[in-house]
Scaffold this motif. Structure first.
Motif, PDB file in Angstrom:
ATOM      1  N   PRO A   1       0.806  -1.225   0.000  1.00  0.00           N
ATOM      2  CA  PRO A   1       0.000   0.000   0.000  1.00  0.00           C
ATOM      3  C   PRO A   1       0.836   1.271   0.000  1.00  0.00           C
ATOM      4  O   PRO A   1       0.391   2.305  -0.482  1.00  0.00           O
ATOM      5  CB  PRO A   1      -0.814  -0.109   1.293  1.00  0.00           C
ATOM      6  CG  PRO A   1      -0.809  -1.526   1.637  1.00  0.00           C
ATOM      7  CD  PRO A   1       0.440  -2.106   1.106  1.00  0.00           C
TER       8      PRO A   1
ATOM      9  N   LYS B   1      -1.516  -0.389 -14.242  1.00  0.00           N
ATOM     10  CA  LYS B   1      -1.394   0.341 -12.981  1.00  0.00           C
ATOM     11  C   LYS B   1      -0.256   1.338 -13.063  1.00  0.00           C
ATOM     12  O   LYS B   1      -0.334   2.446 -12.555  1.00  0.00           O
ATOM     13  CB  LYS B   1      -1.142  -0.665 -11.848  1.00  0.00           C
ATOM     14  CG  LYS B   1      -1.215  -0.082 -10.468  1.00  0.00           C
ATOM     15  CD  LYS B   1      -0.936  -1.142  -9.464  1.00  0.00           C
ATOM     16  CE  LYS B   1      -2.169  -1.734  -8.870  1.00  0.00           C
ATOM     17  NZ  LYS B   1      -2.944  -0.810  -8.056  1.00  0.00           N
TER      18      LYS B   1
ATOM     19  N   SER C   1      -0.131   2.859  -6.060  1.00  0.00           N
ATOM     20  CA  SER C   1      -1.426   3.521  -5.926  1.00  0.00           C
ATOM     21  C   SER C   1      -2.529   2.455  -5.919  1.00  0.00           C
ATOM     22  O   SER C   1      -2.333   1.338  -6.382  1.00  0.00           O
ATOM     23  CB  SER C   1      -1.646   4.478  -7.098  1.00  0.00           C
ATOM     24  OG  SER C   1      -1.828   3.743  -8.281  1.00  0.00           O
ATOM     25  N   ARG C   2      -3.674   2.831  -5.403  1.00  0.00           N
ATOM     26  CA  ARG C   2      -4.780   1.863  -5.333  1.00  0.00           C
ATOM     27  C   ARG C   2      -5.674   1.911  -6.563  1.00  0.00           C
ATOM     28  O   ARG C   2      -6.644   1.188  -6.660  1.00  0.00           O
ATOM     29  CB  ARG C   2      -5.633   2.140  -4.095  1.00  0.00           C
ATOM     30  CG  ARG C   2      -4.916   1.796  -2.815  1.00  0.00           C
ATOM     31  CD  ARG C   2      -5.856   2.002  -1.643  1.00  0.00           C
ATOM     32  NE  ARG C   2      -5.105   2.094  -0.408  1.00  0.00           N
ATOM     33  CZ  ARG C   2      -5.630   2.433   0.746  1.00  0.00           C
ATOM     34  NH1 ARG C   2      -6.901   2.729   0.808  1.00  0.00           N
ATOM     35  NH2 ARG C   2      -4.899   2.493   1.833  1.00  0.00           N
ATOM     36  N   ASP C   3      -5.367   2.808  -7.472  1.00  0.00           N
ATOM     37  CA  ASP C   3      -6.207   2.917  -8.671  1.00  0.00           C
ATOM     38  C   ASP C   3      -6.037   1.688  -9.544  1.00  0.00           C
ATOM     39  O   ASP C   3      -4.925   1.253  -9.799  1.00  0.00           O
ATOM     40  CB  ASP C   3      -5.822   4.163  -9.470  1.00  0.00           C
ATOM     41  CG  ASP C   3      -6.057   5.418  -8.674  1.00  0.00           C
ATOM     42  OD1 ASP C   3      -6.889   5.357  -7.755  1.00  0.00           O
ATOM     43  OD2 ASP C   3      -5.409   6.436  -8.953  1.00  0.00           O
ATOM     44  N   GLU C   4      -7.150   1.144  -9.987  1.00  0.00           N
ATOM     45  CA  GLU C   4      -7.121  -0.004 -10.888  1.00  0.00           C
ATOM     46  C   GLU C   4      -7.613   0.440 -12.259  1.00  0.00           C
ATOM     47  O   GLU C   4      -8.712   0.973 -12.380  1.00  0.00           O
ATOM     48  CB  GLU C   4      -8.032  -1.128 -10.367  1.00  0.00           C
ATOM     49  CG  GLU C   4      -7.504  -1.842  -9.153  1.00  0.00           C
ATOM     50  CD  GLU C   4      -6.347  -2.763  -9.470  1.00  0.00           C
ATOM     51  OE1 GLU C   4      -6.152  -3.059 -10.654  1.00  0.00           O
ATOM     52  OE2 GLU C   4      -5.630  -3.144  -8.540  1.00  0.00           O
TER      53      GLU C   4
END
Lengths: 310, 87
Positions: A10, A40, A14-17
């Motif tokens: 984390p 990603k 980044s958490r964007d998919e």
């Protein structure tokens, strides 16, 4: 606890998919894993072009597989024409509102074998001076052709046509990066594998930042055609790297090839081959011969890199 | 009349799955390796800071369980068992 497990994803990613869930790819698909990591890293402002067949498999029945814009008109060699069109379309009005200063663009080749069989496409990649990143997914389909060659024509026929020494050596030497790309003056050339994800992500970032054409070959273990348990996808990539069959290397402009994941002592190639059920009837003497050649090639690569550094 | 079970939701991957991953919160160190290696992007971070699988998209390949450094992910059977298999 922190010293035991130093990788905390984390904080690194980044958490964007951008390669969203709900696809119809197989269980444990190495290609889907690689594309997910690549998307990603490329971020939202990217255009992905790939053959329609891959799109159909990746996106499922509804066009919702990709978060990024998806160019459906390209297929095979036309991907390059599309890339040219996109680049030239961005140039005339760079100061217009909403215009992109820089287009992150990846041309996804369906397979290394398809890519290398198309001489026109290879020629355009090597000679063209585009600001583009070519990512070529390699699921070792050429090994299937080799396996078919070793099967006898008739039942009970004990002398099949085995490939010669030179054929095997050429296969091992040029299978990861094709010869024209290997000897070209592209700004960034690398090989990567999703089993070493941070290495893969760093190489994608370097390829995007490099000015000029970049080429990255990605090994994608395929549980369906290689015939192994889907949970071993990452293990297969690790074994390919540890046996020296797929060395992870990179070359930036003006420098020599450098091994990014050096292996002190190579594992026997038979470990990697015997873990896949497609090699169940592969001749043992051929595996030993290929193992020797892989060791020689790896030693040569490491020696060249060391010599250039010194 | 025989009712055939035909998949209507093509966004869902539930019909692929034989096993589902289950996290043990006591062993989990929240490293995120499972999230990184999921080919389907089905592992997500919940409000408590732990990872969990979105069972709509998980295909049950078992990569997360195999790669977990602490062994906190177990794969549970999800297929209906025959009577003689139930203990």
């Amino acid at each position: 606890m922190t010293s035991l497990y130093p990788v905390y994803v984390p904080k690194l990613l980044s958490r964007d998919e951008h390669f969203v869930s709900g696809r119809r790819s197989c269980k444990g698909c190495g290609k889907a894993l690689s594309v997910r990591m690549v998307c990603k890293m490329m971020g939202k402002e990217a255009v992905v072009s790939a053959p329609v067949a891959f799109r159909g498999r990746a996106a499922g029945c509804l066009p919702a597989g990709m978060g990024s814009p998806w160019d459906e008109l390209t297929s095979g060699g036309q991907a390059l024409s599309c890339a040219d069109r996109l680049l030239s379309a961005g140039k005339p009005m760079p100061d217009a509102p909403g215009a992109r200063r820089k287009i992150n663009k990846a041309v996804i080749g369906l397979d290394m074998r398809v890519f290398t069989k198309d001489p026109l496409m290879l020629d355009r990649v090597v000679k063209g001076n585009r600001d583009a990143l070519y990512i070529c997914y390699d699921s070792e389909m050429y090994m299937d052709a080799l396996i078919k060659k070793t099967i006898p024509d008739l039942f009970g026929h004990e002398s099949p046509h085995l490939p010669g020494r030179q054929e095997l050596r050429n296969l091992i030497r040029y299978k990861n990066i094709p010869l024209p790309v290997l000897e070209s003056s592209l700004s960034y050339v690398a090989t990567a594998c999703p089993s070493h994800p941070l290495d893969l992500l760093c190489k994608i970032r370097k390829g995007l930042r490099a000015r000029g054409t970049s080429f990255i070959g990605v090994l994608t273990p395929c549980p369906t055609t290689w015939l192994f348990n889907p949970e071993l996808t990452v293990r297969m990539g690790v074994m390919a790297v540890e046996t020296g069959f797929y060395p992870l290397m990179e070359r930036e402009s003006g420098s020599a090839y450098r091994i990014t994941e050096p292996v002190a002592r190579l594992r026997p190639l038979a470990d990697y081959f015997m873990a896949q059920h497609r090699y169940v009837a592969f001749p043992r003497q051929l595996i030993d011969l290929m193992g020797e050649m892989v060791s020689e090639e790896y030693a040569g690569l490491a020696g060249r890199a060391r010599g250039k550094d010194a | 009349m025989i009712e055939l079970s035909i998949t209507e939701d093509f966004h869902s991957n539930q019909d692929w799955r034989n096993h589902k991953p289950v996290w043990d919160k006591e062993k989990c160190v929240q490293c995120g390796i499972c999230y990184l290696f999921c080919p389907d992007g089905a592992v997500r971070l919940n409000d408590e800071g732990y990872y969990e699988a979105d069972l709509k998209y998980c295909k049950g390949c078992g990569l997360c369980s195999r790669q977990c450094p602490t062994g906190s992910i177990a794969m549970e059977d999800e297929v209906a068992k025959w009577p003689w298999q139930v203990r």
